[in-house]
Design an enzyme around this catalytic site. Structure first.
Site, PDB file in Angstrom:
ATOM      1  CD  GLU A 165     -40.188  -4.770  23.439  1.00 20.65           C
ATOM      2  OE1 GLU A 165     -40.290  -3.529  23.539  1.00 20.65           O
ATOM      3  OE2 GLU A 165     -41.161  -5.525  23.551  1.00 20.65           O
TER       4      GLU A 165
ATOM      5  CD  GLU B 139     -42.512  -7.082  27.363  1.00 27.81           C
ATOM      6  OE1 GLU B 139     -41.303  -7.103  27.723  1.00 27.81           O
ATOM      7  OE2 GLU B 139     -43.090  -6.076  26.924  1.00 27.81           O
TER       8      GLU B 139
END
Length: 822
Positions: free
Chosen positions: A438, A514
């Protein structure tokens, strides 16, 4: 007996090679440096986390920030974001080690990790620096050592706002002193691949670096391949001239190999010996023709052993992931590196316990989010059959944290990548590399350029594994070309856009890098039943009906459906396998005393939540699962609606309250929440007996589970995971404490203060109850139960004997147990 081979070549060299028996024993040695002094006076044993003893305080690393990857646009006060423990600041470690300094020897200091910004001194001389606390690193300290006592000093410094979770502090991983001859195999100097694998035979390639040679030096390398039982299955002796920096590569064929897999994690060993003393004679045998006679070296100067597995990995378009030619769904979890009440101090027993729990759930893979793992974790995954996505960074060259890794990026990123890749590229459990999580900049050209650069480093150092990245900016990564820079498109929390991604992507597969981020507290249920995002309750807990999640995430059922419905899905990595210190979402904004996460399938004490059984019912394909929730002790709720859920691997179940059927349920593939949950939402609570009966595919009773209303607390009960420990000072047993009534029924809401005593050949190490709001010290031998349970840890001493523990609580019958230490 010597072996001689003669070959004559025109316009080239002919080689005549003889190899004799070894005339010397390799002189490599390695020792752990365990006993150190911390901050000048405190004697500690490494691994050591200086912050885990506390105390907890909301002012530690208090931050006012906007977490942009969580969708926040305005800065808010964050208490407990990094665990509320005193990890910030400077610390120093010092040890003394005796060295016999003789000519022709070299000494290397290897750190498995040091948190953080390590500056290392040997006898007062600066030996080296390594800023990143998660990586392994080493220094040649030969020029600094002396004969006799040597002082090693390590200075560390942890800055505030340098992490998004609890990083720990100190020499939290092992430190090794390695002694080698001048000519030797360096740290991580053996690289093993298996370029061809079948059930009948496999090709094993062993590439060995040798340091200390002169350019174009003659050296003999002997490598023996041993199977799991120690039997020789292949051997090669190699005598050649080598240039500095050029490895020697040997190839072997192993017949009828035992292939490494989660179900059968068979390991081989390559035993490599470096020999000097080789010689070469040149004889002219005509114009432009020479005969070279090489006599192999017999002086064994160095030897190393490298474990590896024989296995193949493939990522096939439209078909998914294949291990050894068989389609395999990645049923993975993300884990941070802390070990709950042990903090970041690595311990093999604690890691093994985590892996045992995960394997029982049916998990077959772990993502080392978001940092390099401890070597012990990778070794255990090799041994136990857990596949790994190894990941180095949470931050690149654009800040997530004010004092984060972006400050070190330009100088250290490639160095950190190379160390990680060379460290773990021979481990069979490692099936892919991740280059980040991210990261800001996914949606711009500069971010795509960095992704391509990191991917190229992975391909250069290890061309055998693909590269992924945890991406959360779905539209941005397509716009910028970021997603084209990696091999495996990994999306965080995007199951509802997988179909769109599949149409846009050329790779032909997608990974849930994720997933879920469902939140729950073990044994906590709120009424009426709540479902949705960012739900908060007055008790600062999250509901264990497993229907609460975050603004960016979803319930597990969404990801189960994607894995089942899309044949091109590679699988998923759930956030997270275990609760961890820090990130107490949704109570992360000015919500002290919350200081640990609630994302875990298992809590901070290592006790499974209800969600564990939901995943187990889907993922564990070899053992049955039957679990019912909630507990059935609700004084004051008589006559009120109390929903009951069942997580099971059986196709049908029937619920009974005090013998009265509440109806049968079957899974409904057309309803997302009914695919893997059987729900009775209108049950009215009555004290007594809650029973679920499971039926098999033929309608026969297969298994039953009964939960009874508990009476008053009467006695303590203990379960311990291991009854025998090694007398090495590092082995650990985990003891779970619960309370039962006179009839032996667990008391699910017990909150008694528990006192712990350990004597004999063991000592008390730590205790935890899994409550994310509990401020009691992990290192004090007493704690209140949370939802009727806690877990404490017994550490073995270095002398054999018996470790006796006694658990007491006011008004309850005590429990005494014994663990053998040998």
């Amino acid at each position: 007996m010597t072996r001689r081979i003669a070959i004559t070549l025109a316009l080239a060299a002919a080689l005549l090679c003889s190899v004799g028996s070894r005339a010397a024993t390799p002189s490599r040695s390695e020792r752990l440096l365990r006993d150190w002094t911390f901050n000048g006076s405190q004697k500690v044993r490494i691994p050591h986390d200086w912050a885990i003893a506390g105390p907890f305080n909301g002012s530690y690393d208090f931050q006012t920030v906007a977490v942009t990857q969580n969708g926040e646009t305005e800065a808010t006060a964050k208490t407990g974001r990094t665990g509320g423990l005193p990890w910030i600041g400077e610390g120093s470690y010092e040890c003394t080690v005796d060295i016999e300094k003789v000519p022709g020897k070299k000494w290397t200091l290897l750190f498995d990790g040091a948190m953080s910004d390590a500056h290392v001194y040997v006898n007062g001389a600066f030996a080296g620096q390594w800023p990143y606390g998660y990586n392994s690193f080493y220094f040649d300290i030969t020029d600094h050592v002396k004969d006799g006592a040597n002082t090693i000093k390590v200075l560390l410094n942890n800055l505030p706002e340098s992490s998004r979770w609890y990083p720990g502090a100190g020499l939290y991983r092992n430190v090794h002193l390695i002694e080698t001859p001048e000519v030797h195999v360096p740290v991580w100097g053996v690289y093993i691949t298996t370029p061809y694998v079948s059930r009948d035979e496999a090709v094993v390639s062993v590439s060995t670096e040798i340091e200390g040679l002169e350019d174009n030096a003659l050296v003999t390398l002997e490598t023996v391949i041993l199977d799991a039982a120690g039997r020789e299955v292949a051997r090669d002796t190699y005598t050649r001239k080598l240039w500095k920096g050029v490895p020697a590569t040997q190839r072997f064929t192993v017949k009828d190999p035992d292939l490494w897999s989660p179900d059968s994690p068979v390991l081989y060993t390559a035993r490599t010996t470096v020999m000097t003393g080789a010689s070469m004679e040149t004889t002219s045998i005509g114009m432009w023709r020479n005969r070279y006679e090489i006599t192999g070296g017999t002086d064994a100067v160095d030897a190393v052993e490298t474990r590896f597995g024989i296995r193949s990995i493939e990522f096939r378009p439209e078909q998914g992931f294949f291990l050894n030619g068989e389609r395999t769904m990645l049923k993975g979890v993300c884990n941070h590196h802390d070990l709950g009440p042990l903090g970041s101090a690595v311990n093999r027993s604690a890691l093994r316990r985590q892996l045992i729990i995960m394997k029982d759930m049916g998990c077959n893979a772990i993502r080392t989010s978001h940092n390099m793992p401890a070597p012990e974790l990778v070794e255990l995954c090799d041994e136990m059959g857990i596949m790994l996505m190894v990941e180095p960074f949470d931050e690149w060259n654009v800040a997530k944290c004010a004092n984060g890794y972006h400050l070190r990026w330009d100088e250290w990123a490639e160095k950190d990548m190379v160390n990680m890749l060379r460290h773990y590229r021979s481990n069979p459990s490692v099936i892919m590399w991740s280059i980040g999580n991210e990261v800001p900049g996914q949606g711009d050209a500069q971010g795509a350029e960095v992704a391509a650069w990191l991917t190229s480093i992975c391909h250069r150092e290890d061309p055998t594994r693909p590269v992924t990245c945890g991406m959360d900016q779905f539209d941005g990564v397509f716009y910028s070309g970021f997603i084209a820079a990696i091999d495996i498109p990994g999306f965080n929390y995007k199951p509802y856009r997988y179909l769109q991604a599949r149409e846009l992507l050329p790779q032909g597969f997608i990974l849930g890098s994720e997933t879920a981020s469902t939140v729950s507290s073990r044994g906590v249920y709120h009424f009426p039943l709540s479902s949705g995002m960012n739900i908060k309750h007055p008790d600062h807990q999250s509901d264990s009906y497993d229907l609460e999640y975050c603004i960016w995430s979803n319930v597990p059922d969404d990801d189960f459906a994607a894995d089942e419905d899309y044949p091109w899905m590679l699988g998923q990595f759930v956030w997270t396998g275990f609760d961890y210190l820090g990130e107490p979402t949704p109570y992360d904004t000015d919500a002290w005393p919350n200081h640990s996460s609630m994302f875990g399938i298992v809590d901070l004490a290592g006790l499974p939540k209800d969600r564990f059984y939901l995943y187990r019912s889907v993922w564990n394909e070899t053992e049955s699962t039957l679990h019912v929730l909630p507990h059935w002790t609700w004084p004051g709720r008589e006559g009120q609606t109390t929903p009951v859920f069942v997580y099971t691997s059986y196709p049908e179940a029937e619920l009974f309250i005090n013998g009265e059927s509440q109806g049968r349920r079957r899974f409904n593939k057309e309803n997302l929440l009914e695919r893997h949950r059987m729900m009775w939402n209108d049950v009215v609570y009555q004290p007594g007996e809650l029973k679920v009966v499971a039926y098999d595919d033929f309608g026969r009773v297969a298994e039953e589970k009964t939960v009874r209303t508990a009476g008053k607390p009467y006695a303590l009960q203990c379960n311990f995971d291991r009854g025998v420990l090694a007398a090495d000072g590092d082995d650990m047993a985990f003891v779970t404490v619960t309370v039962v009534d006179k009839a032996g029924n667990p008391v699910p809401d017990a909150a008694n203060l528990i006192n712990i005593q350990v004597s004999g050949a063991g000592s008390f190490e730590a205790v935890a109850n899994g409550d994310p709001t509990c401020l009691e010290s992990f290192r004090h031998p007493q704690m209140h139960l949370f939802s009727g349970a806690l877990c404490f840890i017994v550490r073995s001493e270095e002398i054999p004997g018996s470790a006796t523990f006694t658990v007491t609580s006011k008004g309850l019958k005590k429990y005494t147990g014994t663990i053998t230490v040998q």
